[in-house]
Design a protein around this motif. Structure first.
Motif, PDB file in Angstrom:
ATOM      1  N   ALA A 192       0.844  -1.202   0.000  1.00  0.00           N
ATOM      2  CA  ALA A 192       0.000   0.000   0.000  1.00  0.00           C
ATOM      3  C   ALA A 192       0.879   1.251   0.000  1.00  0.00           C
ATOM      4  O   ALA A 192       0.597   2.230  -0.711  1.00  0.00           O
ATOM      5  CB  ALA A 192      -0.942  -0.012   1.201  1.00  0.00           C
ATOM      6  N   ALA A 193       1.956   1.207   0.797  1.00  0.00           N
ATOM      7  CA  ALA A 193       2.878   2.348   0.830  1.00  0.00           C
ATOM      8  C   ALA A 193       3.422   2.621  -0.570  1.00  0.00           C
ATOM      9  O   ALA A 193       3.500   3.762  -1.022  1.00  0.00           O
ATOM     10  CB  ALA A 193       4.025   2.056   1.804  1.00  0.00           C
TER      11      ALA A 193
ATOM     12  N   GLU B  41       2.021   1.779  -3.404  1.00  0.00           N
ATOM     13  CA  GLU B  41       0.926   2.270  -4.246  1.00  0.00           C
ATOM     14  C   GLU B  41       0.704   3.773  -4.019  1.00  0.00           C
ATOM     15  O   GLU B  41       0.375   4.518  -4.949  1.00  0.00           O
ATOM     16  CB  GLU B  41      -0.359   1.484  -3.937  1.00  0.00           C
ATOM     17  CG  GLU B  41      -1.571   1.866  -4.759  1.00  0.00           C
ATOM     18  CD  GLU B  41      -1.381   1.626  -6.264  1.00  0.00           C
ATOM     19  OE1 GLU B  41      -0.558   0.761  -6.624  1.00  0.00           O
ATOM     20  OE2 GLU B  41      -2.048   2.338  -7.046  1.00  0.00           O
ATOM     21  N   SER B  42       0.911   4.203  -2.756  1.00  0.00           N
ATOM     22  CA  SER B  42       0.627   5.607  -2.415  1.00  0.00           C
ATOM     23  C   SER B  42       1.582   6.573  -3.122  1.00  0.00           C
ATOM     24  O   SER B  42       1.334   7.770  -3.155  1.00  0.00           O
ATOM     25  CB  SER B  42       0.705   5.817  -0.897  1.00  0.00           C
ATOM     26  OG  SER B  42       2.054   5.798  -0.484  1.00  0.00           O
TER      27      SER B  42
ATOM     28  N   ASP C 215       2.162   6.724  -6.279  1.00  0.00           N
ATOM     29  CA  ASP C 215       1.694   7.049  -7.633  1.00  0.00           C
ATOM     30  C   ASP C 215       2.813   6.945  -8.669  1.00  0.00           C
ATOM     31  O   ASP C 215       3.003   7.860  -9.486  1.00  0.00           O
ATOM     32  CB  ASP C 215       1.065   8.456  -7.666  1.00  0.00           C
ATOM     33  CG  ASP C 215      -0.249   8.482  -6.901  1.00  0.00           C
ATOM     34  OD1 ASP C 215      -0.986   7.466  -6.959  1.00  0.00           O
ATOM     35  OD2 ASP C 215      -0.525   9.495  -6.223  1.00  0.00           O
TER      36      ASP C 215
ATOM     37  N   CYS D 210       8.656   3.893   2.724  1.00  0.00           N
ATOM     38  CA  CYS D 210       8.013   3.387   3.930  1.00  0.00           C
ATOM     39  C   CYS D 210       9.035   3.190   5.037  1.00  0.00           C
ATOM     40  O   CYS D 210      10.143   2.701   4.775  1.00  0.00           O
ATOM     41  CB  CYS D 210       7.359   2.030   3.592  1.00  0.00           C
ATOM     42  SG  CYS D 210       6.553   1.232   4.972  1.00  0.00           S
TER      43      CYS D 210
ATOM     44  N   TRP E 149       5.417   6.721   4.319  1.00  0.00           N
ATOM     45  CA  TRP E 149       4.400   5.880   4.969  1.00  0.00           C
ATOM     46  C   TRP E 149       5.003   5.284   6.239  1.00  0.00           C
ATOM     47  O   TRP E 149       6.106   4.729   6.203  1.00  0.00           O
ATOM     48  CB  TRP E 149       3.987   4.765   4.012  1.00  0.00           C
ATOM     49  CG  TRP E 149       2.912   3.844   4.491  1.00  0.00           C
ATOM     50  CD1 TRP E 149       3.006   2.926   5.496  1.00  0.00           C
ATOM     51  CD2 TRP E 149       1.583   3.720   3.970  1.00  0.00           C
ATOM     52  NE1 TRP E 149       1.814   2.238   5.624  1.00  0.00           N
ATOM     53  CE2 TRP E 149       0.927   2.697   4.697  1.00  0.00           C
ATOM     54  CE3 TRP E 149       0.876   4.362   2.947  1.00  0.00           C
ATOM     55  CZ2 TRP E 149      -0.388   2.308   4.438  1.00  0.00           C
ATOM     56  CZ3 TRP E 149      -0.425   3.971   2.696  1.00  0.00           C
ATOM     57  CH2 TRP E 149      -1.058   2.954   3.438  1.00  0.00           C
TER      58      TRP E 149
ATOM     59  N   ASP F 143       0.492   5.207   9.468  1.00  0.00           N
ATOM     60  CA  ASP F 143      -0.433   4.910   8.373  1.00  0.00           C
ATOM     61  C   ASP F 143      -1.010   3.518   8.552  1.00  0.00           C
ATOM     62  O   ASP F 143      -2.143   3.259   8.157  1.00  0.00           O
ATOM     63  CB  ASP F 143       0.308   5.005   7.037  1.00  0.00           C
ATOM     64  CG  ASP F 143       0.770   6.420   6.770  1.00  0.00           C
ATOM     65  OD1 ASP F 143      -0.059   7.233   6.353  1.00  0.00           O
ATOM     66  OD2 ASP F 143       1.961   6.728   7.034  1.00  0.00           O
TER      67      ASP F 143
ATOM     68  N   ARG G 295      -5.606   4.257   5.988  1.00  0.00           N
ATOM     69  CA  ARG G 295      -5.674   4.505   4.548  1.00  0.00           C
ATOM     70  C   ARG G 295      -6.162   3.267   3.808  1.00  0.00           C
ATOM     71  O   ARG G 295      -5.531   2.787   2.879  1.00  0.00           O
ATOM     72  CB  ARG G 295      -4.306   4.968   4.066  1.00  0.00           C
ATOM     73  CG  ARG G 295      -3.861   6.215   4.849  1.00  0.00           C
ATOM     74  CD  ARG G 295      -2.501   6.674   4.474  1.00  0.00           C
ATOM     75  NE  ARG G 295      -2.462   7.248   3.133  1.00  0.00           N
ATOM     76  CZ  ARG G 295      -1.342   7.705   2.577  1.00  0.00           C
ATOM     77  NH1 ARG G 295      -0.196   7.648   3.229  1.00  0.00           N
ATOM     78  NH2 ARG G 295      -1.375   8.209   1.365  1.00  0.00           N
TER      79      ARG G 295
ATOM     80  N   VAL H 144      -6.185   3.288   0.096  1.00  0.00           N
ATOM     81  CA  VAL H 144      -4.948   3.022  -0.644  1.00  0.00           C
ATOM     82  C   VAL H 144      -4.717   1.512  -0.753  1.00  0.00           C
ATOM     83  O   VAL H 144      -4.312   1.004  -1.804  1.00  0.00           O
ATOM     84  CB  VAL H 144      -3.732   3.704   0.029  1.00  0.00           C
ATOM     85  CG1 VAL H 144      -2.461   3.439  -0.773  1.00  0.00           C
ATOM     86  CG2 VAL H 144      -3.972   5.196   0.173  1.00  0.00           C
TER      87      VAL H 144
ATOM     88  N   ARG I  85      -6.887   0.380  -3.438  1.00  0.00           N
ATOM     89  CA  ARG I  85      -6.322   0.750  -4.739  1.00  0.00           C
ATOM     90  C   ARG I  85      -5.216  -0.232  -5.155  1.00  0.00           C
ATOM     91  O   ARG I  85      -5.076  -0.578  -6.318  1.00  0.00           O
ATOM     92  CB  ARG I  85      -5.745   2.156  -4.634  1.00  0.00           C
ATOM     93  CG  ARG I  85      -6.094   3.066  -5.779  1.00  0.00           C
ATOM     94  CD  ARG I  85      -5.817   4.518  -5.415  1.00  0.00           C
ATOM     95  NE  ARG I  85      -4.404   4.820  -5.292  1.00  0.00           N
ATOM     96  CZ  ARG I  85      -3.908   5.794  -4.518  1.00  0.00           C
ATOM     97  NH1 ARG I  85      -4.718   6.540  -3.769  1.00  0.00           N
ATOM     98  NH2 ARG I  85      -2.625   6.032  -4.490  1.00  0.00           N
TER      99      ARG I  85
END
Ligand code: PLP
Length: 506
Positions: free
Chosen positions: A171-172, A174-175, A177, A252, A281, A309, A332, A335, A338
């Motif tokens: 997730a970190a 993915e955050s 972008d 992260c 993160w 997070d 989150r 996220v 996502r």
């Protein structure tokens, strides 16, 4: 149908189960037998050696190499469980299990597993197991309140902390972008090194996550720790700044609350300062120690974690929940969604708005999931917040008591502070005229032999770690059945064996 007319497959000539499952009658009969067997197992477990006394291959040699052609009666299978399987196990439920992190099941947890197997719900979508999804929400909200995390955190159950942390780091990533979900990481000259930070005392699962996610071991920065094995937050800040200057991407930072060797607690607030400053993160690994926060006076352990997070804690470690059940809390969840949501046509349902209905398969790599929340919900209800806190408080008291014996005994030393329920120590009888190096070598050898002889006795099971290069014995209290008497006995055993080994070596 009268009861005597119920077919008892067991009694049939040349036992051959008919089509379909076991009869209800047999299920009841063997179910009672199994529950009785388990009750006896728990009641008499202290008569068994804690550490299995088998050699590799022993069990395989006792079992047929080929599968049975025809079905066998349940009674025969259960007697093999009793005669062959149980003796070839190391007994985690034994109250003198002090190794690794002593973790134990509990009766309500066993019942939860039994029901879980009966329902056999595959909780992939809300509609495939509505109660599994909703009970997970309720049980994780209760747990969150008990450990004092704010309502901005939502939880999800995975099997283990290793897998929870892997999802958090995904997730970190993915955050950021960086289109890694779409384009991957290989063959991309446009992608700078994506970095992860953790302390040199952190759990190996963090490094495995970095390997699994394709970030690579070279992206992992192992930050040094202080004299009490806590991450040096200034060194973290320097490492992040250096990576930024070099054009790399800090992704992260993983702080540990309750490290695996010594249960040290990283300065989470200071780590959070660094993370917030650089938009990194923050994931907290509280796999073991998170449970301690259910004790009101120990809640301070998670100070600063409200800024994380994500945070992982394992009810299967210190909350009397049978393996496996790990919880990832995150602020989150969107996220995480996502990162992992991918809904093929055959799984589309009417309840598509994920914000209303959480389809758990969209939050991780698994599609089907076990109904793990059931056992946690049953355990929280059965013991209550107070009951859980009382047990963990007692474990911490026992560890402090053991540490006080070490401190007040000459020839023994503590090798780390004891913030929770793990004591790191060694036997250190003195000897005249040795250099430091000779002394260290002698004590390493002595303590290794000491732990081996205690474990071979069958009366207790302890494991070790290395701290500052020294062979260190760990006593981990965490079993629901452990009492002061068990801790006292292992202390006596250690002293006896140490005296015996020291005599031999003169
Ligand atoms: C035990 C432990 C883990 C790994 O737990 P699993 O659930 O077995 O993956 C990770 N981190 C810490 C700090 C631990 O103590």
């Amino acid at each position: 149908m009268r009861e005597t007319d119920v077919p008892r497959t067991e009694d049939a000539e040349g036992f051959a189960p008919p089509l379909g499952d076991m009869s209800a009658e047999d299920f009841r009969r063997y179910g009672r037998e199994i529950v009785d067997w388990i009750a006896n197992y728990f009641a008499s477990i202290e008569q068994r050696p804690v550490l299995a006394r088998t050699q590799p291959g022993d069990l395989v040699a006792k079992l047929p190499a080929a599968p049975p052609e025809r079905g066998e009666p349940m009674g025969a299978i259960l007697s093999d469980v009793d005669a062959l399987i149980a003796p070839a196990l190391t007994h985690w439920a034994h109250p003198s299990f002090f190794a690794y992190f002593a973790t134990s099941t509990s009766a309500p947890g066993v019942f939860g597993e039994l029901l879980c197997a009966a329902f056999d719900a595959k909780a992939l979508l809300w509609r495939t197991a509505p109660a599994a999804q909703e009970l997970e929400e309720v049980a994780l909200s209760w747990l969150r309140q008990m450990i004092g995390l704010p309502g901005s955190f939502q939880g999800i159950i995975y099997d283990t902390a290793s897998v929870s942390s892997m999802h958090a780091i995904a997730a970190a990533r993915e955050s950021l972008d960086l289109r890694i979900r779409e384009d991957g990481m290989s063959g991309r000259p446009d992608l700078p090194l994506v970095c992860v930070y953790t302390s040199e005392q952190s759990h190996s699962s963090i490094e495995k996550s970095v390997i699994t996610l394709g970030l690579g071991q070279r992206s992992l920065r192992k930050i040094p720790t202080d004299a009490e094995f806590r991450m040096d937050a200034d060194a973290l800040a320097r490492a992040v700044e250096e990576d930024l200057r070099a054009g790399r991407v800090p992704c992260c930072a993983v702080a540990t609350v309750g490290t695996t060797s010594t249960t040290s607690v990283d300065p989470v607030s200071r780590v959070a300062d660094v993370c917030e400053r650089h938009n990194v993160w923050l994931h907290v690994d509280a796999a073991y120690a998170g449970s301690a926060a259910v004790v009101p006076e120990l809640r301070g352990l998670l100070a600063g974690c409200e800024r994380a997070d994500s945070l992982v804690m394992n009810p299967h470690k210190w909350l009397f929940t049978p393996f496996d059940l790990s919880v990832l809390y995150t602020r989150r969840m969107d996220v995480l969604h996502r990162a992992f949501s991918l809904v093929p046509e055959y799984l589309r349902t009417l309840e598509t708005d994920w914000q209303q209905v959480r389809n758990h398969s969209e939050y991780g790599i698994q599609l089907g999931r076990r109904f793990r929340a059931l056992k946690l919900w049953m355990i929280i209800r059965y013991f209550g917040h107070e009951g859980l806190a009382a047990r963990i408080r007692e474990h911490c008291r026992l560890a402090q008591l053991f540490a006080s014996w070490i401190k007040s005994s000459s020839g023994w030393e503590l090798l780390a502070p004891v913030p929770l329920s793990v004591v790191c120590f060694r036997a250190a009888p003195s000897r005249e005229g040795e250099t430091d190096a000779e002394r260290e070598a002698r004590l390493d050898a002595l303590n290794e032999r000491l732990i081996n002889s205690v474990n071979a006795s069958g009366a207790a099971f302890l494991t070790h770690t290395k701290l500052n290069g020294r062979f260190t014995i760990r006593l981990a209290v965490g079993n629901i059945r452990t009492t002061e008497e068990h801790v006292r006995r292992v202390w006596e055993l250690l002293r006896e064996q140490c005296a015996r080994l020291s005599d031999q070596s003169v």
